[in-house]
Design a protein around this motif. Structure first.
Motif, PDB file in Angstrom:
ATOM      1  N   PHE A   1       0.836  -1.191   0.000  1.00 23.74           N
ATOM      2  CA  PHE A   1       0.000   0.000   0.000  1.00 23.74           C
ATOM      3  C   PHE A   1       0.871   1.242   0.000  1.00 23.74           C
ATOM      4  CE2 PHE A   1      -2.294  -3.376   2.141  1.00 23.74           C
ATOM      5  CZ  PHE A   1      -3.481  -3.382   1.447  1.00 23.74           C
ATOM      6  N   LYS A   2       0.245   2.352  -0.415  1.00 22.73           N
ATOM      7  CA  LYS A   2       0.928   3.646  -0.333  1.00 22.73           C
ATOM      8  C   LYS A   2       0.068   4.569   0.527  1.00 22.73           C
ATOM      9  CE  LYS A   2      -1.086   5.229  -4.661  1.00 22.73           C
ATOM     10  NZ  LYS A   2      -0.872   5.569  -6.031  1.00 22.73           N
ATOM     11  N   LEU A   3       0.736   5.314   1.400  1.00 21.75           N
ATOM     12  CA  LEU A   3       0.061   6.272   2.260  1.00 21.75           C
ATOM     13  C   LEU A   3      -0.275   7.506   1.429  1.00 21.75           C
ATOM     14  CD1 LEU A   3      -0.735   6.982   5.223  1.00 21.75           C
ATOM     15  CD2 LEU A   3       1.512   8.080   5.398  1.00 21.75           C
ATOM     16  N   THR A   4      -1.547   7.914   1.449  1.00 22.14           N
ATOM     17  CA  THR A   4      -1.950   9.088   0.671  1.00 22.14           C
ATOM     18  C   THR A   4      -2.168  10.317   1.545  1.00 22.14           C
ATOM     19  OG1 THR A   4      -4.279   8.436   0.743  1.00 22.14           O
ATOM     20  CG2 THR A   4      -2.964   7.690  -1.164  1.00 22.14           C
ATOM     21  N   LYS A   5      -2.524  10.112   2.801  1.00 24.17           N
ATOM     22  CA  LYS A   5      -2.636  11.219   3.747  1.00 24.17           C
ATOM     23  C   LYS A   5      -2.812  10.661   5.152  1.00 24.17           C
ATOM     24  CE  LYS A   5      -7.596  12.098   3.066  1.00 24.17           C
ATOM     25  NZ  LYS A   5      -8.615  13.080   2.741  1.00 24.17           N
ATOM     26  N   SER A   6      -2.724  11.551   6.125  1.00 26.17           N
ATOM     27  CA  SER A   6      -2.936  11.159   7.516  1.00 26.17           C
ATOM     28  C   SER A   6      -3.497  12.353   8.285  1.00 26.17           C
ATOM     29  CB  SER A   6      -1.630  10.679   8.155  1.00 26.17           C
ATOM     30  OG  SER A   6      -0.686  11.718   8.192  1.00 26.17           O
ATOM     31  N   ARG A   7      -4.079  12.041   9.416  1.00 27.64           N
ATOM     32  CA  ARG A   7      -4.625  13.087  10.278  1.00 27.64           C
ATOM     33  C   ARG A   7      -4.485  12.638  11.730  1.00 27.64           C
ATOM     34  NH1 ARG A   7     -10.713  15.709  10.097  1.00 27.64           N
ATOM     35  NH2 ARG A   7     -10.391  17.107  11.869  1.00 27.64           N
ATOM     36  N   THR A   8      -3.992  13.544  12.564  1.00 28.03           N
ATOM     37  CA  THR A   8      -3.775  13.258  13.979  1.00 28.03           C
ATOM     38  C   THR A   8      -4.796  14.014  14.819  1.00 28.03           C
ATOM     39  OG1 THR A   8      -1.423  13.041  13.524  1.00 28.03           O
ATOM     40  CG2 THR A   8      -2.050  13.330  15.823  1.00 28.03           C
ATOM     41  N   PHE A   9      -5.265  13.366  15.885  1.00 31.63           N
ATOM     42  CA  PHE A   9      -6.247  13.975  16.783  1.00 31.63           C
ATOM     43  C   PHE A   9      -5.658  14.130  18.173  1.00 31.63           C
ATOM     44  CE2 PHE A   9      -8.560  12.099  13.342  1.00 31.63           C
ATOM     45  CZ  PHE A   9      -9.545  13.024  13.059  1.00 31.63           C
ATOM     46  N   ARG A  10      -6.219  15.060  18.942  1.00 34.57           N
ATOM     47  CA  ARG A  10      -5.724  15.321  20.304  1.00 34.57           C
ATOM     48  C   ARG A  10      -5.886  14.113  21.218  1.00 34.57           C
ATOM     49  NH1 ARG A  10      -7.898  20.305  18.835  1.00 34.57           N
ATOM     50  NH2 ARG A  10      -9.936  19.736  19.630  1.00 34.57           N
ATOM     51  N   ASN A  11      -6.837  13.226  20.925  1.00 38.06           N
ATOM     52  CA  ASN A  11      -7.034  12.051  21.768  1.00 38.06           C
ATOM     53  C   ASN A  11      -5.974  10.972  21.517  1.00 38.06           C
ATOM     54  OD1 ASN A  11      -7.808  10.768  19.388  1.00 38.06           O
ATOM     55  ND2 ASN A  11      -9.975  10.675  19.924  1.00 38.06           N
ATOM     56  N   GLY A  12      -5.031  11.236  20.611  1.00 34.19           N
ATOM     57  CA  GLY A  12      -3.960  10.292  20.326  1.00 34.19           C
ATOM     58  C   GLY A  12      -4.224   9.391  19.133  1.00 34.19           C
ATOM     59  N   SER A  13      -5.435   9.396  18.629  1.00 35.96           N
ATOM     60  CA  SER A  13      -5.751   8.590  17.451  1.00 35.96           C
ATOM     61  C   SER A  13      -5.179   9.242  16.194  1.00 35.96           C
ATOM     62  CB  SER A  13      -7.267   8.430  17.288  1.00 35.96           C
ATOM     63  OG  SER A  13      -7.806   7.684  18.356  1.00 35.96           O
ATOM     64  N   VAL A  14      -4.794   8.399  15.249  1.00 40.86           N
ATOM     65  CA  VAL A  14      -4.270   8.858  13.964  1.00 40.86           C
ATOM     66  C   VAL A  14      -5.027   8.113  12.874  1.00 40.86           C
ATOM     67  CG1 VAL A  14      -2.231   8.999  12.480  1.00 40.86           C
ATOM     68  CG2 VAL A  14      -1.986   9.231  14.955  1.00 40.86           C
ATOM     69  N   VAL A  15      -5.534   8.826  11.885  1.00 43.44           N
ATOM     70  CA  VAL A  15      -6.186   8.187  10.746  1.00 43.44           C
ATOM     71  C   VAL A  15      -5.177   8.155   9.605  1.00 43.44           C
ATOM     72  CG1 VAL A  15      -8.122   8.176   9.138  1.00 43.44           C
ATOM     73  CG2 VAL A  15      -8.423   9.082  11.443  1.00 43.44           C
ATOM     74  N   LEU A  16      -4.926   6.952   9.102  1.00 47.77           N
ATOM     75  CA  LEU A  16      -4.013   6.738   7.986  1.00 47.77           C
ATOM     76  C   LEU A  16      -4.832   6.328   6.770  1.00 47.77           C
ATOM     77  CD1 LEU A  16      -1.417   4.626   9.980  1.00 47.77           C
ATOM     78  CD2 LEU A  16      -1.264   7.072   9.431  1.00 47.77           C
ATOM     79  N   TYR A  17      -4.591   6.971   5.657  1.00 44.54           N
ATOM     80  CA  TYR A  17      -5.320   6.692   4.419  1.00 44.54           C
ATOM     81  C   TYR A  17      -4.355   5.980   3.472  1.00 44.54           C
ATOM     82  CZ  TYR A  17      -8.676  10.146   6.106  1.00 44.54           C
ATOM     83  OH  TYR A  17      -9.603  10.845   6.854  1.00 44.54           O
ATOM     84  N   TYR A  18      -4.691   4.765   3.090  1.00 45.47           N
ATOM     85  CA  TYR A  18      -3.845   3.976   2.193  1.00 45.47           C
ATOM     86  C   TYR A  18      -4.614   3.563   0.948  1.00 45.47           C
ATOM     87  CZ  TYR A  18      -0.464   3.195   5.961  1.00 45.47           C
ATOM     88  OH  TYR A  18       0.477   3.360   6.939  1.00 45.47           O
ATOM     89  N   GLU A  19      -3.895   3.513  -0.157  1.00 46.37           N
ATOM     90  CA  GLU A  19      -4.423   2.934  -1.386  1.00 46.37           C
ATOM     91  C   GLU A  19      -3.476   1.810  -1.797  1.00 46.37           C
ATOM     92  OE1 GLU A  19      -4.695   6.083  -4.267  1.00 46.37           O
ATOM     93  OE2 GLU A  19      -6.379   7.023  -3.206  1.00 46.37           O
ATOM     94  N   PRO A  20      -3.985   0.833  -2.555  1.00 48.38           N
ATOM     95  CA  PRO A  20      -3.087  -0.209  -3.027  1.00 48.38           C
ATOM     96  C   PRO A  20      -1.949   0.389  -3.857  1.00 48.38           C
ATOM     97  CG  PRO A  20      -5.374  -0.845  -3.378  1.00 48.38           C
ATOM     98  CD  PRO A  20      -5.376   0.604  -2.943  1.00 48.38           C
ATOM     99  N   ALA A  21      -0.732  -0.086  -3.623  1.00 51.05           N
ATOM    100  CA  ALA A  21       0.422   0.369  -4.415  1.00 51.05           C
ATOM    101  C   ALA A  21       0.380  -0.307  -5.768  1.00 51.05           C
ATOM    102  CB  ALA A  21       1.719   0.033  -3.684  1.00 51.05           C
TER     103      ALA A  21
END
Length: 188
Positions: free
Chosen positions: A167-187
């Protein structure tokens, strides 16, 4: 072509369910207004939800209830209104509003649905479905929420995958609660 997206939370050690299917850890996040707005924003989107039997039964036992409508009215409203597909060989019928039961071949049915005019689809939970469709290159995007908790054991959403998936990472987002959203698409 309709897109198929996965939205799942995983622990820091990579499990999307704890031992014996435990999901209570998902509700241990620290309060975070930005996170709540993100969740409500996701729920306000259009699309068709895709579930396996276990996730369907869990979701259908909560979202149509008065408790869900009281605790999280915006998400409950959308969850109940959105069209849903549930894949199961064991269920004989479904009772949650706007739900279609599919007993046929998962891979063939998703291939067909992706080609039809209409709306995108999102898988929530449903690890068995995720692993099967990922191996067939039918998932267009993985939105993975990494939650800052270690479970020690459990099940990954890729259990049963029998070959490497890149997969390739296309974007990410971090939250104050410590969670991180990682957006992946197939490479490619």
């Amino acid at each position: 072509m309709n897109r198929l997206i996965v939205f799942n939370s995983v622990s820091l050690d990579g499990y999307f369910t704890g031992a014996n299917g435990d999901l209570s850890w998902l509700y241990s996040r620290k309060p975070d207004t930005e996170w709540d707005e993100f969740v409500a924003g996701n729920a306000s989107g259009e699309g068709r939800l895709v579930f396996g039997r276990v996730t369907y039964e869990m979701m259908a036992s909560y979202w149509p209830t008065p408790m869900a409508l009281q605790d999280n009215p915006a998400v409950a409203e959308r969850m109940n209104a959105m069209p849903k597909l549930v894949f199961s060989r064991k269920l004989d019928n479904v009772t949650w509003s706007n739900t279609e039961l599919v007993k046929g071949d998962l891979v063939a049915e998703i291939r067909k649905r992706k080609q039809e005019p209409g709306i995108d689809m999102a898988i929530l939970g449903s690890g068995t479905i995720v692993s099967q469709l990922a191996q067939e290159s039918l998932i267009d995007e993985f939105q993975v929420v990494v939650t800052p908790i270690v479970l020690g054991k459990g099940r990954t959403m890729f259990d049963g995958v029998n070959h490497p998936l890149n997969f390739k990472l296309t974007k990410s987002r971090t939250f104050r609660n410590g969670s991180v959203v990682l957006y992946y698409e197939p490479a490619e």
